[in-house]
Scaffold this motif. Structure first.
Motif, PDB file in Angstrom:
ATOM      1  N   THR A  12     -42.140 -17.820 -41.047  1.00 45.60           N
ATOM      2  CA  THR A  12     -42.448 -19.221 -40.736  1.00 45.60           C
ATOM      3  C   THR A  12     -43.057 -19.304 -39.342  1.00 45.60           C
ATOM      4  O   THR A  12     -42.992 -18.354 -38.569  1.00 45.60           O
ATOM      5  CB  THR A  12     -41.177 -20.091 -40.755  1.00 45.60           C
ATOM      6  OG1 THR A  12     -40.341 -19.726 -39.665  1.00 45.60           O
ATOM      7  CG2 THR A  12     -40.432 -19.952 -42.071  1.00 45.60           C
ATOM      8  N   ASP A  15     -41.829 -23.980 -35.977  1.00 49.39           N
ATOM      9  CA  ASP A  15     -41.183 -25.205 -36.451  1.00 49.39           C
ATOM     10  C   ASP A  15     -40.540 -25.058 -37.827  1.00 49.39           C
ATOM     11  O   ASP A  15     -40.032 -26.037 -38.376  1.00 49.39           O
ATOM     12  CB  ASP A  15     -42.199 -26.348 -36.477  1.00 49.39           C
ATOM     13  CG  ASP A  15     -42.708 -26.687 -35.090  1.00 49.39           C
ATOM     14  OD1 ASP A  15     -41.897 -26.685 -34.138  1.00 49.39           O
ATOM     15  OD2 ASP A  15     -43.921 -26.947 -34.946  1.00 49.39           O
ATOM     16  N   TYR A  17     -42.140 -24.087 -40.703  1.00 44.85           N
ATOM     17  CA  TYR A  17     -43.071 -24.227 -41.825  1.00 44.85           C
ATOM     18  C   TYR A  17     -43.508 -22.842 -42.273  1.00 44.85           C
ATOM     19  O   TYR A  17     -43.717 -21.945 -41.443  1.00 44.85           O
ATOM     20  CB  TYR A  17     -44.306 -25.034 -41.414  1.00 44.85           C
ATOM     21  CG  TYR A  17     -44.012 -26.497 -41.212  1.00 44.85           C
ATOM     22  CD1 TYR A  17     -44.236 -27.416 -42.225  1.00 44.85           C
ATOM     23  CD2 TYR A  17     -43.507 -26.963 -40.001  1.00 44.85           C
ATOM     24  CE1 TYR A  17     -43.971 -28.766 -42.037  1.00 44.85           C
ATOM     25  CE2 TYR A  17     -43.232 -28.306 -39.803  1.00 44.85           C
ATOM     26  CZ  TYR A  17     -43.468 -29.201 -40.826  1.00 44.85           C
ATOM     27  OH  TYR A  17     -43.195 -30.520 -40.644  1.00 44.85           O
ATOM     28  N   LYS A  95     -43.361 -35.398 -42.916  1.00 48.68           N
ATOM     29  CA  LYS A  95     -43.473 -34.117 -42.202  1.00 48.68           C
ATOM     30  C   LYS A  95     -42.346 -33.166 -42.603  1.00 48.68           C
ATOM     31  O   LYS A  95     -42.602 -32.061 -43.076  1.00 48.68           O
ATOM     32  CB  LYS A  95     -43.488 -34.348 -40.703  1.00 48.68           C
ATOM     33  CG  LYS A  95     -44.751 -35.089 -40.259  1.00 48.68           C
ATOM     34  CD  LYS A  95     -44.847 -35.210 -38.768  1.00 48.68           C
ATOM     35  CE  LYS A  95     -46.022 -36.060 -38.361  1.00 48.68           C
ATOM     36  NZ  LYS A  95     -47.280 -35.368 -38.346  1.00 48.68           N
ATOM     37  N   GLN A  96     -41.100 -33.588 -42.443  1.00 50.74           N
ATOM     38  CA  GLN A  96     -39.983 -32.722 -42.799  1.00 50.74           C
ATOM     39  C   GLN A  96     -39.981 -32.459 -44.308  1.00 50.74           C
ATOM     40  O   GLN A  96     -39.663 -31.351 -44.745  1.00 50.74           O
ATOM     41  CB  GLN A  96     -38.668 -33.353 -42.364  1.00 50.74           C
ATOM     42  CG  GLN A  96     -37.478 -32.429 -42.478  1.00 50.74           C
ATOM     43  CD  GLN A  96     -36.209 -33.043 -41.913  1.00 50.74           C
ATOM     44  OE1 GLN A  96     -36.048 -34.261 -41.904  1.00 50.74           O
ATOM     45  NE2 GLN A  96     -35.316 -32.207 -41.445  1.00 50.74           N
ATOM     46  N   ARG A  98     -42.563 -32.108 -46.166  1.00 47.00           N
ATOM     47  CA  ARG A  98     -43.566 -31.060 -46.410  1.00 47.00           C
ATOM     48  C   ARG A  98     -42.992 -29.676 -46.098  1.00 47.00           C
ATOM     49  O   ARG A  98     -43.308 -28.710 -46.775  1.00 47.00           O
ATOM     50  CB  ARG A  98     -44.822 -31.312 -45.576  1.00 47.00           C
ATOM     51  CG  ARG A  98     -45.643 -32.479 -46.083  1.00 47.00           C
ATOM     52  CD  ARG A  98     -46.880 -32.699 -45.252  1.00 47.00           C
ATOM     53  NE  ARG A  98     -47.822 -31.593 -45.335  1.00 47.00           N
ATOM     54  CZ  ARG A  98     -48.674 -31.381 -46.333  1.00 47.00           C
ATOM     55  NH1 ARG A  98     -48.700 -32.204 -47.353  1.00 47.00           N
ATOM     56  NH2 ARG A  98     -49.495 -30.350 -46.306  1.00 47.00           N
ATOM     57  N   LYS A  99     -42.169 -29.599 -45.077  1.00 44.69           N
ATOM     58  CA  LYS A  99     -41.556 -28.307 -44.737  1.00 44.69           C
ATOM     59  C   LYS A  99     -40.677 -27.838 -45.897  1.00 44.69           C
ATOM     60  O   LYS A  99     -40.751 -26.689 -46.311  1.00 44.69           O
ATOM     61  CB  LYS A  99     -40.751 -28.418 -43.448  1.00 44.69           C
ATOM     62  CG  LYS A  99     -40.072 -27.113 -43.070  1.00 44.69           C
ATOM     63  CD  LYS A  99     -39.536 -27.082 -41.663  1.00 44.69           C
ATOM     64  CE  LYS A  99     -38.427 -28.028 -41.413  1.00 44.69           C
ATOM     65  NZ  LYS A  99     -37.759 -27.807 -40.123  1.00 44.69           N
ATOM     66  N   LYS A 105     -47.875 -27.650 -42.197  1.00 39.95           N
ATOM     67  CA  LYS A 105     -47.533 -28.758 -41.302  1.00 39.95           C
ATOM     68  C   LYS A 105     -48.613 -29.829 -41.407  1.00 39.95           C
ATOM     69  O   LYS A 105     -49.799 -29.518 -41.416  1.00 39.95           O
ATOM     70  CB  LYS A 105     -47.424 -28.251 -39.872  1.00 39.95           C
ATOM     71  CG  LYS A 105     -46.855 -29.264 -38.910  1.00 39.95           C
ATOM     72  CD  LYS A 105     -46.814 -28.758 -37.488  1.00 39.95           C
ATOM     73  CE  LYS A 105     -46.159 -27.415 -37.363  1.00 39.95           C
ATOM     74  NZ  LYS A 105     -46.039 -26.976 -35.970  1.00 39.95           N
ATOM     75  N   SER A 106     -48.189 -31.066 -41.477  1.00 39.58           N
ATOM     76  CA  SER A 106     -49.128 -32.173 -41.588  1.00 39.58           C
ATOM     77  C   SER A 106     -49.975 -32.303 -40.330  1.00 39.58           C
ATOM     78  O   SER A 106     -49.490 -32.149 -39.211  1.00 39.58           O
ATOM     79  CB  SER A 106     -48.366 -33.477 -41.816  1.00 39.58           C
ATOM     80  OG  SER A 106     -49.253 -34.566 -41.868  1.00 39.58           O
TER      81      SER A 106
END
Length: 112
Positions: A12, A15, A17, A95-96, A98-99, A105-106
């Protein structure tokens, strides 16, 4: 940072992702949730599935908060509020979420 799933190391960014979206599996969701201190529910999974579907089947679409609220309200049959979504995903649903969905990451600022 990396996640361990089924004896496999998933790389990852700083962050959390995924570096390679192809590494995503549903088994990875629990690992990410544990790292973020969240307990996944069916509603969390609905958001994750929606975000993955939008990204994969709609040209990389990155729904904003309002679009997610509308989609979940329709799916769940009741009016979903921003408060509800932020309780589920305190790091911002678009955002979260998507993770958790294993997506990049957006690049959007989010919001409405």
């Amino acid at each position: 940072m990396a996640y361990e799933v089924g004896g496999k190391t998933i790389e990852t960014d700083a962050d959390g992702y995924l570096v390679d979206a192809n590494d995503w599996t549903e088994d990875l969701i629990k690992v990410i949730a544990d790292a973020d201190g969240l307990e996944m529910t069916e509603r969390h999974m609905d958001v994750v599935k929606y975000l993955r579907d939008e990204h994969v089947n709609n040209g990389g679409n990155e729904p904003n908060e309002r679009t997610i609220l509308k989609a979940m309200s329709k799916l769940w049959g009741d009016k979903v509020t921003s408060k509800t979504m932020y309780e589920m995903f305190p790091g911002m649903p678009s955002k979260q979420g998507r993770k958790f969905a294993g997506l990049p990451k957006s690049t959007r600022k989010g919001g409405y």
